[in-house]
Design an enzyme around this catalytic site. Sequence first.
Site, PDB file in Angstrom:
ATOM      1  N   LEU A  65       1.264  -1.098  -0.487  1.00 25.31           N
ATOM      2  CA  LEU A  65       0.366  -0.070   0.422  1.00 25.31           C
ATOM      3  C   LEU A  65       1.401   1.234  -0.155  1.00 25.31           C
ATOM      4  O   LEU A  65       1.864   1.412   0.209  1.00 25.31           O
ATOM      5  CB  LEU A  65      -0.954   0.053   0.933  1.00 25.31           C
ATOM      6  CG  LEU A  65      -1.674  -1.606   1.058  1.00 25.31           C
ATOM      7  CD1 LEU A  65      -2.387  -1.271   2.632  1.00 25.31           C
ATOM      8  CD2 LEU A  65      -2.769  -1.119  -0.263  1.00 25.31           C
ATOM      9  N   PRO A  66       0.378   2.871  -0.468  1.00 24.89           N
ATOM     10  CA  PRO A  66       1.808   3.385  -0.412  1.00 24.89           C
ATOM     11  C   PRO A  66       1.843   4.286   1.204  1.00 24.89           C
ATOM     12  O   PRO A  66       2.991   4.070   1.150  1.00 24.89           O
ATOM     13  CB  PRO A  66       0.213   4.833  -0.980  1.00 24.89           C
ATOM     14  CG  PRO A  66      -1.113   3.905  -1.815  1.00 24.89           C
ATOM     15  CD  PRO A  66      -1.119   2.603  -0.820  1.00 24.89           C
ATOM     16  N   THR A  93       6.258   0.549   1.564  1.00 27.27           N
ATOM     17  CA  THR A  93       7.676   1.276   3.087  1.00 27.27           C
ATOM     18  C   THR A  93       6.585   2.073   3.737  1.00 27.27           C
ATOM     19  O   THR A  93       5.882   2.945   2.643  1.00 27.27           O
ATOM     20  CB  THR A  93       8.364   1.936   1.275  1.00 27.27           C
ATOM     21  OG1 THR A  93       9.317   1.444   0.750  1.00 27.27           O
ATOM     22  CG2 THR A  93       9.441   2.338   2.293  1.00 27.27           C
ATOM     23  N   LYS A 168      14.991  -0.366   5.312  1.00 29.09           N
ATOM     24  CA  LYS A 168      14.889   0.431   3.865  1.00 29.09           C
ATOM     25  C   LYS A 168      15.334   1.767   4.231  1.00 29.09           C
ATOM     26  O   LYS A 168      15.749   2.257   3.030  1.00 29.09           O
ATOM     27  CB  LYS A 168      13.053   0.387   3.672  1.00 29.09           C
ATOM     28  CG  LYS A 168      12.694   0.697   3.000  1.00 29.09           C
ATOM     29  CD  LYS A 168      13.041  -0.478   1.213  1.00 29.09           C
ATOM     30  CE  LYS A 168      12.044   1.211   0.364  1.00 29.09           C
ATOM     31  NZ  LYS A 168      12.570   0.640  -1.097  1.00 29.09           N
ATOM     32  N   LYS A 243       9.609  10.487  -0.963  1.00 27.45           N
ATOM     33  CA  LYS A 243       9.243   9.751   0.776  1.00 27.45           C
ATOM     34  C   LYS A 243       9.799   9.331   0.632  1.00 27.45           C
ATOM     35  O   LYS A 243       9.969   9.668   2.681  1.00 27.45           O
ATOM     36  CB  LYS A 243       7.384   9.015   0.364  1.00 27.45           C
ATOM     37  CG  LYS A 243       7.051   7.653   0.439  1.00 27.45           C
ATOM     38  CD  LYS A 243       6.370   6.815  -0.167  1.00 27.45           C
ATOM     39  CE  LYS A 243       5.913   5.701   1.111  1.00 27.45           C
ATOM     40  NZ  LYS A 243       5.607   4.589   1.021  1.00 27.45           N
TER      41      LYS A 243
HETATM   42  P1  NAD Z   1       0.663   2.203  -5.813  1.00 30.58           P
HETATM   43  O1  NAD Z   1       0.065   3.736  -5.960  1.00 30.58           O
HETATM   44  O2  NAD Z   1       0.679   2.034  -7.989  1.00 30.58           O
HETATM   45  O3  NAD Z   1      -0.324   1.065  -5.404  1.00 30.58           O
HETATM   46  C1  NAD Z   1      -1.215   1.046  -4.254  1.00 30.58           C
HETATM   47  C2  NAD Z   1      -1.337   0.258  -4.834  1.00 30.58           C
HETATM   48  O4  NAD Z   1      -2.784   0.284  -3.256  1.00 30.58           O
HETATM   49  C3  NAD Z   1      -2.684   1.529  -5.221  1.00 30.58           C
HETATM   50  O5  NAD Z   1      -3.409   0.573  -6.702  1.00 30.58           O
HETATM   51  C4  NAD Z   1      -4.259   1.220  -4.262  1.00 30.58           C
HETATM   52  O6  NAD Z   1      -5.287   1.800  -5.353  1.00 30.58           O
HETATM   53  C5  NAD Z   1      -4.217   0.696  -3.921  1.00 30.58           C
HETATM   54  N1  NAD Z   1      -5.474   1.408  -2.581  1.00 30.58           N
HETATM   55  C6  NAD Z   1      -4.410   2.422  -1.216  1.00 30.58           C
HETATM   56  N2  NAD Z   1      -5.978   1.901  -0.524  1.00 30.58           N
HETATM   57  C7  NAD Z   1      -5.939   0.865  -0.638  1.00 30.58           C
HETATM   58  C8  NAD Z   1      -7.166   0.451   0.299  1.00 30.58           C
HETATM   59  N3  NAD Z   1      -7.671   0.600   1.483  1.00 30.58           N
HETATM   60  N4  NAD Z   1      -7.581  -1.132  -0.024  1.00 30.58           N
HETATM   61  C9  NAD Z   1      -7.097  -2.134  -1.117  1.00 30.58           C
HETATM   62  N5  NAD Z   1      -6.056  -1.302  -2.230  1.00 30.58           N
HETATM   63  C10 NAD Z   1      -5.938   0.283  -1.956  1.00 30.58           C
HETATM   64  O7  NAD Z   1       2.036   2.649  -5.563  1.00 30.58           O
HETATM   65  P2  NAD Z   1       3.390   1.397  -5.760  1.00 30.58           P
HETATM   66  O8  NAD Z   1       4.038   2.461  -6.232  1.00 30.58           O
HETATM   67  O9  NAD Z   1       2.415  -0.010  -5.963  1.00 30.58           O
HETATM   68  O10 NAD Z   1       4.245   1.652  -4.302  1.00 30.58           O
HETATM   69  C11 NAD Z   1       3.635   0.302  -3.330  1.00 30.58           C
HETATM   70  C12 NAD Z   1       4.360   0.609  -2.127  1.00 30.58           C
HETATM   71  O11 NAD Z   1       5.311   0.643  -2.249  1.00 30.58           O
HETATM   72  C13 NAD Z   1       4.789   2.339  -1.790  1.00 30.58           C
HETATM   73  O12 NAD Z   1       4.729   2.142   0.089  1.00 30.58           O
HETATM   74  C14 NAD Z   1       6.014   2.363  -1.831  1.00 30.58           C
HETATM   75  O13 NAD Z   1       6.419   3.091  -1.504  1.00 30.58           O
HETATM   76  C15 NAD Z   1       7.411   1.180  -2.179  1.00 30.58           C
HETATM   77  N6  NAD Z   1       8.005   0.666  -3.036  1.00 30.58           N
HETATM   78  C16 NAD Z   1       8.003   1.470  -4.347  1.00 30.58           C
HETATM   79  C17 NAD Z   1       9.089   1.310  -5.175  1.00 30.58           C
HETATM   80  C18 NAD Z   1       8.335   2.124  -6.830  1.00 30.58           C
HETATM   81  O14 NAD Z   1       9.049   1.616  -8.015  1.00 30.58           O
HETATM   82  N7  NAD Z   1       7.145   1.910  -7.011  1.00 30.58           N
HETATM   83  C19 NAD Z   1       9.917   0.913  -5.285  1.00 30.58           C
HETATM   84  C20 NAD Z   1      10.306  -0.032  -3.842  1.00 30.58           C
HETATM   85  C21 NAD Z   1       9.280   0.245  -2.778  1.00 30.58           C
END
Ligand code: NAD
Length: 298
Positions: A65-66, A93, A168, A243
């Site tokens: 999740l975000p 994260t 992390k 972030k």
């Molecule tokens: P994203 O925004 O693409 O995905 C998050 C998903 O969570 C979305 O599809 C959203 O609809 C869903 N969501 C939000 N609230 C919700 C709820 N209450 N119930 C169900 N679903 C819900 O984000 P991402 O890029 O996939 O990143 C996710 C996590 O991974 C973050 O914490 C980010 O910091 C971490 N991360 C991302 C990357 C990257 O390169 N994108 C790399 C390492 C870590």
Amino acid sequence: MARIAFIGLGNMGGGMAANLAKHGHDVRAFDLSADALAAAEKAGCLPVASARDAAEGAEAIVTMLPAGTHVESVYADVFAAAAPAAVMIDCSTIDVATARRVAEAAAARGLVAVDAPVSGGIAAAQAGTLTFMVGGSAEAFGRAEPVLAAMGKAVIHAGANGAGQAAKVCNNMLLGATMIATCEAFVLAQRLGLDPQTFYDIASVSSGQSWSMTSYAPLPGVGPDSPADRDYQGGFAAALMLKDLRLAMAAAADTGADTPMGARAAERYEAFAAAGQGGLDFSAIIRTLAPREPGSPE
Ligand code: NAD
């Protein structure tokens, strides 16, 4: 084959859930986005109507999740449906304090939880080559490890709950600072008349070497293929680096750690995002240092 709940099927979670399904697991998937649910179904997961439905009867509950607020509210919902033998695995994260609070809330209900943030971006999530840094008891780690192994190339036990997020945040603070330092070195090298590729050839086998240099050189046409070669599209967004740097700065303030380079990196990425550049790969920060593109006139 296990029954696994997967909640949060975004850029990262979509690929991760698909890999669990590919490994033969019965994946019950939930996201607020209908598009994300449809993509998960195509990838072999079973879409369900709520996080609670996903958690019902699952042996493992994975969240991606975000931010911390989403994680806390989803787990508040999921706890009621989780089987006592289930392990909760949060791969998002988030801040260390929230990760510990979620684990304590799970323990108060007789459940086990780990924080398991990842290193590696969207491509690694799709390829199943993420690195997981895991915080939790040895028992919880033992239960989470086979699930995480289906989505990554390395699963490392970092310590007690919160230790995964701690690792992390420290790793990404280091990455943010070394990326800016690498950009500075390329800019100065050019100003001194060095060919950037020649400087890369030297620094990547000398003491200035780092991942930012060797695997992710921030100039187009220099080093291996990187987002710089695609006009800084894709890769790891500067907004996500910001972030992580904010989380690092909050952790430094909480613990009284002195992190001047991390603080400077956070300021530079704050300014970069405020200038509307947060969607570019984080190596595009080199543009704020006014380099010459290779081959361009003096
Ligand atoms: P994203 O925004 O693409 O995905 C998050 C998903 O969570 C979305 O599809 C959203 O609809 C869903 N969501 C939000 N609230 C919700 C709820 N209450 N119930 C169900 N679903 C819900 O984000 P991402 O890029 O996939 O990143 C996710 C996590 O991974 C973050 O914490 C980010 O910091 C971490 N991360 C991302 C990357 C990257 O390169 N994108 C790399 C390492 C870590």
